[in-house]
Scaffold this motif. Structure first.
Motif, PDB file in Angstrom:
ATOM      1  N   LEU A   1       0.883  -1.161   0.000  1.00  0.00           N
ATOM      2  CA  LEU A   1       0.000   0.000   0.000  1.00  0.00           C
ATOM      3  C   LEU A   1       0.918   1.207   0.000  1.00  0.00           C
ATOM      4  O   LEU A   1       1.689   1.415   0.949  1.00  0.00           O
ATOM      5  CB  LEU A   1      -0.886  -0.032   1.246  1.00  0.00           C
ATOM      6  N   THR A   2       0.870   1.966  -1.086  1.00  0.00           N
ATOM      7  CA  THR A   2       1.884   2.992  -1.324  1.00  0.00           C
ATOM      8  C   THR A   2       1.255   4.371  -1.422  1.00  0.00           C
ATOM      9  O   THR A   2       0.284   4.562  -2.135  1.00  0.00           O
ATOM     10  CB  THR A   2       2.626   2.678  -2.650  1.00  0.00           C
ATOM     11  N   ARG A   3       1.828   5.320  -0.689  1.00  0.00           N
ATOM     12  CA  ARG A   3       1.387   6.704  -0.798  1.00  0.00           C
ATOM     13  C   ARG A   3       2.192   7.383  -1.892  1.00  0.00           C
ATOM     14  O   ARG A   3       3.395   7.168  -2.010  1.00  0.00           O
ATOM     15  CB  ARG A   3       1.588   7.443   0.520  1.00  0.00           C
ATOM     16  N   CYS A   4       1.522   8.198  -2.672  1.00  0.00           N
ATOM     17  CA  CYS A   4       2.111   8.661  -3.933  1.00  0.00           C
ATOM     18  C   CYS A   4       1.637  10.070  -4.239  1.00  0.00           C
ATOM     19  O   CYS A   4       0.540  10.460  -3.867  1.00  0.00           O
ATOM     20  CB  CYS A   4       1.667   7.678  -5.016  1.00  0.00           C
ATOM     21  N   ASP A   5       2.459  10.825  -4.975  1.00  0.00           N
ATOM     22  CA  ASP A   5       2.010  12.132  -5.443  1.00  0.00           C
ATOM     23  C   ASP A   5       2.174  12.266  -6.958  1.00  0.00           C
ATOM     24  O   ASP A   5       2.338  13.364  -7.474  1.00  0.00           O
ATOM     25  CB  ASP A   5       2.725  13.263  -4.708  1.00  0.00           C
ATOM     26  N   CYS A   6       2.132  11.133  -7.668  1.00  0.00           N
ATOM     27  CA  CYS A   6       2.187  11.192  -9.121  1.00  0.00           C
ATOM     28  C   CYS A   6       0.918  11.867  -9.642  1.00  0.00           C
ATOM     29  O   CYS A   6      -0.076  11.961  -8.945  1.00  0.00           O
ATOM     30  CB  CYS A   6       2.337   9.800  -9.750  1.00  0.00           C
TER      31      CYS A   6
END
Ligand SMILES: [Zn+2]
Length: 85
Positions: free
Chosen positions: A79-84
């Protein structure tokens, strides 16, 4: 809908962090639900997962941005937090 800089992905990777599959960008609650679904789904194919919070060491292993990991001998579900965008 509230705009947020961050969103989440559920990523499927090999234990040496090669990507296998990745979800669309999701809000946190939907991503957490999908994470649990994927753990259940892949458990039936690959065996039991250890689920734990991700640490900086996991980021150094290549699971960058991960907040939670499910890991077994064949797969890592992150489970990955991302700002793409
Ligand atoms: Zn993203």
């Amino acid at each position: 809908m509230e705009r947020s800089q961050f969103h989440y992905h559920v990523d499927i990777l090999t234990p040496d962090s090669r990507p296998v599959a990745s979800s669309a960008a999701l809000p946190k609650s939907a991503a957490e639900r999908l994470f649990r679904q994927k753990v259940e789904e892949y458990r039936q194919q690959t065996g039991k997962f250890i689920v734990r919070p991700a640490t900086e060491r996991d980021w150094e292993r290549g699971f960058i941005g991960a907040v939670r990991l499910a890991e077994n001998h064949k797969l890592v579900i992150a489970l990955t937090r991302c700002d793409c965008s």
